[in-house]
Design a protein around this motif. Structure first.
Motif, PDB file in Angstrom:
ATOM      1  N   TYR A   1       9.445   0.338  -0.934  1.00 30.61           N
ATOM      2  CA  TYR A   1       9.558  -0.717  -2.716  1.00 30.61           C
ATOM      3  C   TYR A   1      10.415  -0.286  -3.580  1.00 30.61           C
ATOM      4  CZ  TYR A   1       5.188  -2.097  -1.219  1.00 30.61           C
ATOM      5  OH  TYR A   1       3.750  -2.919  -0.487  1.00 30.61           O
ATOM      6  N   VAL A   2      11.991  -1.362  -3.718  1.00 32.48           N
ATOM      7  CA  VAL A   2      12.801  -1.504  -4.644  1.00 32.48           C
ATOM      8  C   VAL A   2      11.908  -2.091  -6.003  1.00 32.48           C
ATOM      9  CG1 VAL A   2      14.504  -0.876  -2.529  1.00 32.48           C
ATOM     10  CG2 VAL A   2      13.881  -3.414  -3.582  1.00 32.48           C
ATOM     11  N   CYS A   3      13.108  -1.759  -6.694  1.00 36.07           N
ATOM     12  CA  CYS A   3      12.891  -2.045  -8.424  1.00 36.07           C
ATOM     13  C   CYS A   3      14.031  -1.050  -9.247  1.00 36.07           C
ATOM     14  CB  CYS A   3      11.840  -2.526  -8.695  1.00 36.07           C
ATOM     15  SG  CYS A   3      11.378  -0.940  -9.204  1.00 36.07           S
ATOM     16  N   GLN A   4      15.132  -1.466  -9.831  1.00 34.60           N
ATOM     17  CA  GLN A   4      15.657  -1.370 -11.380  1.00 34.60           C
ATOM     18  C   GLN A   4      14.679  -1.433 -12.623  1.00 34.60           C
ATOM     19  OE1 GLN A   4      18.596   0.480 -10.652  1.00 34.60           O
ATOM     20  NE2 GLN A   4      17.902   0.966  -8.785  1.00 34.60           N
TER      21      GLN A   4
ATOM     22  N   THR B   1       8.941  -5.758  -5.247  1.00 38.16           N
ATOM     23  CA  THR B   1       9.939  -5.893  -3.760  1.00 38.16           C
ATOM     24  C   THR B   1      10.069  -5.531  -2.408  1.00 38.16           C
ATOM     25  OG1 THR B   1      11.137  -7.120  -5.347  1.00 38.16           O
ATOM     26  CG2 THR B   1      12.528  -7.148  -3.429  1.00 38.16           C
ATOM     27  N   ILE B   2      10.176  -5.836  -1.198  1.00 38.11           N
ATOM     28  CA  ILE B   2       9.915  -5.105   0.064  1.00 38.11           C
ATOM     29  C   ILE B   2      11.291  -5.126   0.649  1.00 38.11           C
ATOM     30  CG2 ILE B   2       9.556  -4.562   2.275  1.00 38.11           C
ATOM     31  CD1 ILE B   2       6.562  -5.611   1.539  1.00 38.11           C
ATOM     32  N   SER B   3      11.798  -3.826   0.716  1.00 37.22           N
ATOM     33  CA  SER B   3      13.553  -4.822   1.324  1.00 37.22           C
ATOM     34  C   SER B   3      13.459  -2.842   3.022  1.00 37.22           C
ATOM     35  CB  SER B   3      14.068  -3.201  -0.067  1.00 37.22           C
ATOM     36  OG  SER B   3      16.029  -3.305   1.092  1.00 37.22           O
ATOM     37  N   MET B   4      14.402  -3.735   3.313  1.00 43.46           N
ATOM     38  CA  MET B   4      14.242  -3.302   4.370  1.00 43.46           C
ATOM     39  C   MET B   4      15.603  -2.048   4.525  1.00 43.46           C
ATOM     40  SD  MET B   4      14.450  -4.532   8.107  1.00 43.46           S
ATOM     41  CE  MET B   4      12.858  -5.852   8.198  1.00 43.46           C
ATOM     42  N   CYS B   5      15.372  -0.652   4.706  1.00 46.91           N
ATOM     43  CA  CYS B   5      16.156   0.249   4.116  1.00 46.91           C
ATOM     44  C   CYS B   5      17.385   0.262   5.422  1.00 46.91           C
ATOM     45  CB  CYS B   5      15.507   1.378   3.857  1.00 46.91           C
ATOM     46  SG  CYS B   5      13.770   2.033   2.891  1.00 46.91           S
ATOM     47  N   ALA B   6      18.890   1.651   4.931  1.00 48.53           N
ATOM     48  CA  ALA B   6      19.843   1.103   5.763  1.00 48.53           C
ATOM     49  C   ALA B   6      19.556   2.200   6.837  1.00 48.53           C
ATOM     50  CB  ALA B   6      21.207   1.299   5.086  1.00 48.53           C
TER      51      ALA B   6
ATOM     52  N   ILE C   1       9.971   2.161 -14.491  1.00 47.03           N
ATOM     53  CA  ILE C   1      10.178   2.715 -13.052  1.00 47.03           C
ATOM     54  C   ILE C   1      11.315   2.385 -11.810  1.00 47.03           C
ATOM     55  CG2 ILE C   1       8.468   2.814 -10.974  1.00 47.03           C
ATOM     56  CD1 ILE C   1       6.400   2.003 -13.027  1.00 47.03           C
ATOM     57  N   SER C   2      11.608   2.713 -11.148  1.00 49.56           N
ATOM     58  CA  SER C   2      12.647   2.017 -10.180  1.00 49.56           C
ATOM     59  C   SER C   2      12.593   2.506  -9.030  1.00 49.56           C
ATOM     60  CB  SER C   2      14.333   2.971 -10.676  1.00 49.56           C
ATOM     61  OG  SER C   2      15.002   2.447 -11.882  1.00 49.56           O
ATOM     62  N   LYS C   3      12.407   1.654  -8.091  1.00 47.72           N
ATOM     63  CA  LYS C   3      12.223   2.787  -6.665  1.00 47.72           C
ATOM     64  C   LYS C   3      13.169   1.956  -5.967  1.00 47.72           C
ATOM     65  CE  LYS C   3       7.194   1.370  -7.510  1.00 47.72           C
ATOM     66  NZ  LYS C   3       5.986   1.099  -6.471  1.00 47.72           N
ATOM     67  N   MET C   4      13.622   2.674  -5.074  1.00 51.62           N
ATOM     68  CA  MET C   4      14.868   2.858  -3.242  1.00 51.62           C
ATOM     69  C   MET C   4      14.480   3.564  -2.757  1.00 51.62           C
ATOM     70  SD  MET C   4      16.919   5.070  -5.933  1.00 51.62           S
ATOM     71  CE  MET C   4      15.777   5.022  -7.429  1.00 51.62           C
ATOM     72  N   CYS C   5      15.650   2.686  -1.083  1.00 51.43           N
ATOM     73  CA  CYS C   5      15.451   3.557  -0.882  1.00 51.43           C
ATOM     74  C   CYS C   5      16.759   4.943  -0.478  1.00 51.43           C
ATOM     75  CB  CYS C   5      16.303   3.140   0.414  1.00 51.43           C
ATOM     76  SG  CYS C   5      15.173   1.708   1.131  1.00 51.43           S
TER      77      CYS C   5
ATOM     78  N   ASN D   1       2.991   2.953  -5.124  1.00 45.89           N
ATOM     79  CA  ASN D   1       2.613   3.732  -6.229  1.00 45.89           C
ATOM     80  C   ASN D   1       3.060   5.282  -6.287  1.00 45.89           C
ATOM     81  OD1 ASN D   1       0.232   1.788  -6.501  1.00 45.89           O
ATOM     82  ND2 ASN D   1      -1.007   2.412  -5.210  1.00 45.89           N
ATOM     83  N   GLY D   2       4.241   4.875  -6.410  1.00 48.47           N
ATOM     84  CA  GLY D   2       4.902   6.225  -6.661  1.00 48.47           C
ATOM     85  C   GLY D   2       5.045   7.388  -4.797  1.00 48.47           C
ATOM     86  N   ALA D   3       4.613   8.622  -4.083  1.00 47.85           N
ATOM     87  CA  ALA D   3       5.364   9.006  -3.745  1.00 47.85           C
ATOM     88  C   ALA D   3       3.611   9.258  -3.120  1.00 47.85           C
ATOM     89  CB  ALA D   3       5.902  10.610  -3.031  1.00 47.85           C
ATOM     90  N   SER D   4       3.028   9.426  -3.764  1.00 47.76           N
ATOM     91  CA  SER D   4       1.682   9.610  -3.342  1.00 47.76           C
ATOM     92  C   SER D   4       0.815   8.390  -2.383  1.00 47.76           C
ATOM     93  CB  SER D   4       0.426  10.009  -4.631  1.00 47.76           C
ATOM     94  OG  SER D   4       0.572   8.834  -4.643  1.00 47.76           O
ATOM     95  N   SER D   5       1.559   7.442  -1.987  1.00 46.38           N
ATOM     96  CA  SER D   5       0.493   6.227  -1.196  1.00 46.38           C
ATOM     97  C   SER D   5       0.980   6.825   0.563  1.00 46.38           C
ATOM     98  CB  SER D   5       1.221   5.032  -1.362  1.00 46.38           C
ATOM     99  OG  SER D   5       0.672   4.433  -0.196  1.00 46.38           O
ATOM    100  N   LYS D   6      -1.000   6.367   1.113  1.00 46.51           N
ATOM    101  CA  LYS D   6       0.146   7.138   2.880  1.00 46.51           C
ATOM    102  C   LYS D   6      -0.333   6.119   3.065  1.00 46.51           C
ATOM    103  CE  LYS D   6      -1.106  11.369   1.332  1.00 46.51           C
ATOM    104  NZ  LYS D   6       0.499  12.226   1.232  1.00 46.51           N
ATOM    105  N   GLN D   7       0.184   4.282   3.094  1.00 43.61           N
ATOM    106  CA  GLN D   7      -0.168   3.096   3.608  1.00 43.61           C
ATOM    107  C   GLN D   7       0.843   3.314   4.345  1.00 43.61           C
ATOM    108  OE1 GLN D   7       0.363   0.053   1.274  1.00 43.61           O
ATOM    109  NE2 GLN D   7      -1.269  -0.009   0.920  1.00 43.61           N
ATOM    110  N   SER D   8       1.390   2.789   5.845  1.00 43.26           N
ATOM    111  CA  SER D   8       1.371   3.023   7.205  1.00 43.26           C
ATOM    112  C   SER D   8       2.312   1.408   6.569  1.00 43.26           C
ATOM    113  CB  SER D   8       1.576   3.785   8.206  1.00 43.26           C
ATOM    114  OG  SER D   8       0.371   2.791   8.722  1.00 43.26           O
ATOM    115  N   SER D   9       3.517   1.509   7.578  1.00 43.18           N
ATOM    116  CA  SER D   9       4.255  -0.020   7.726  1.00 43.18           C
ATOM    117  C   SER D   9       3.180  -0.315   8.343  1.00 43.18           C
ATOM    118  CB  SER D   9       5.960   0.088   7.684  1.00 43.18           C
ATOM    119  OG  SER D   9       5.906   0.518   9.142  1.00 43.18           O
TER     120      SER D   9
END
Length: 127
Positions: free
Chosen positions: A24-27, A37-42, A66-70, A99-107
């Motif tokens: 997930y990414v946002c600024q 927003t879901i983004s494919m990472c490099a 909150i900011s999220k990034m690859c 929800n931060g790093a605590s999520s255990k969901q897999s793609s």
């Protein structure tokens, strides 16, 4: 029709293997719901990072953005401990920073549910 759906499912799963890492990414958003927003990472990115920066000055009502990034690396936690106005968390699974790093969901699970929902919709509509 069923052959087409099975082929579509196989193609989606192959795409996931070709680009296995998404975050997930946002600024600087004020709400987690605005960071979906879901983004494919490099290819070199191995972490999903969430950064919460304290921007409010009222100690009774702290306000964060909150900011999220690859990221190819996880920020060193020892560097972050000195910055009490910023919390950085990272995780190593696709879409784990929901929800931060605590999520255990897999793609794989998320992708499977999305494809299953799509197939169910298509079959219900008789397309």
């Amino acid at each position: 029709m069923k052959t087409t759906l099975v082929s579509l499912l196989a193609a989606v799963l192959c795409v996931e293997q070709a680009y296995p890492f998404m975050c997930y990414v946002c600024q600087e958003q004020e709400s987690k719901k605005d960071c979906m927003t879901i983004s494919m990472c490099a290819e070199e990115d191995k972490y999903c990072v969430t950064v919460s920066d304290k921007v409010g000055t009222d100690p009774n009502k702290p306000k964060y953005v909150i900011s999220k990034m690859c990221s190819p690396t996880c920020p060193a936690t020892s560097q972050q401990q000195n910055q009490t106005d910023q919390v950085v968390s990272c995780c190593e699974k696709p879409l784990c920073n929901v929800n931060g790093a605590s999520s255990k969901q897999s793609s794989s699970g998320v992708m499977f549910l999305a494809v299953l929902a799509s197939i169910t919709y298509i079959l219900a509509r008789g397309l």
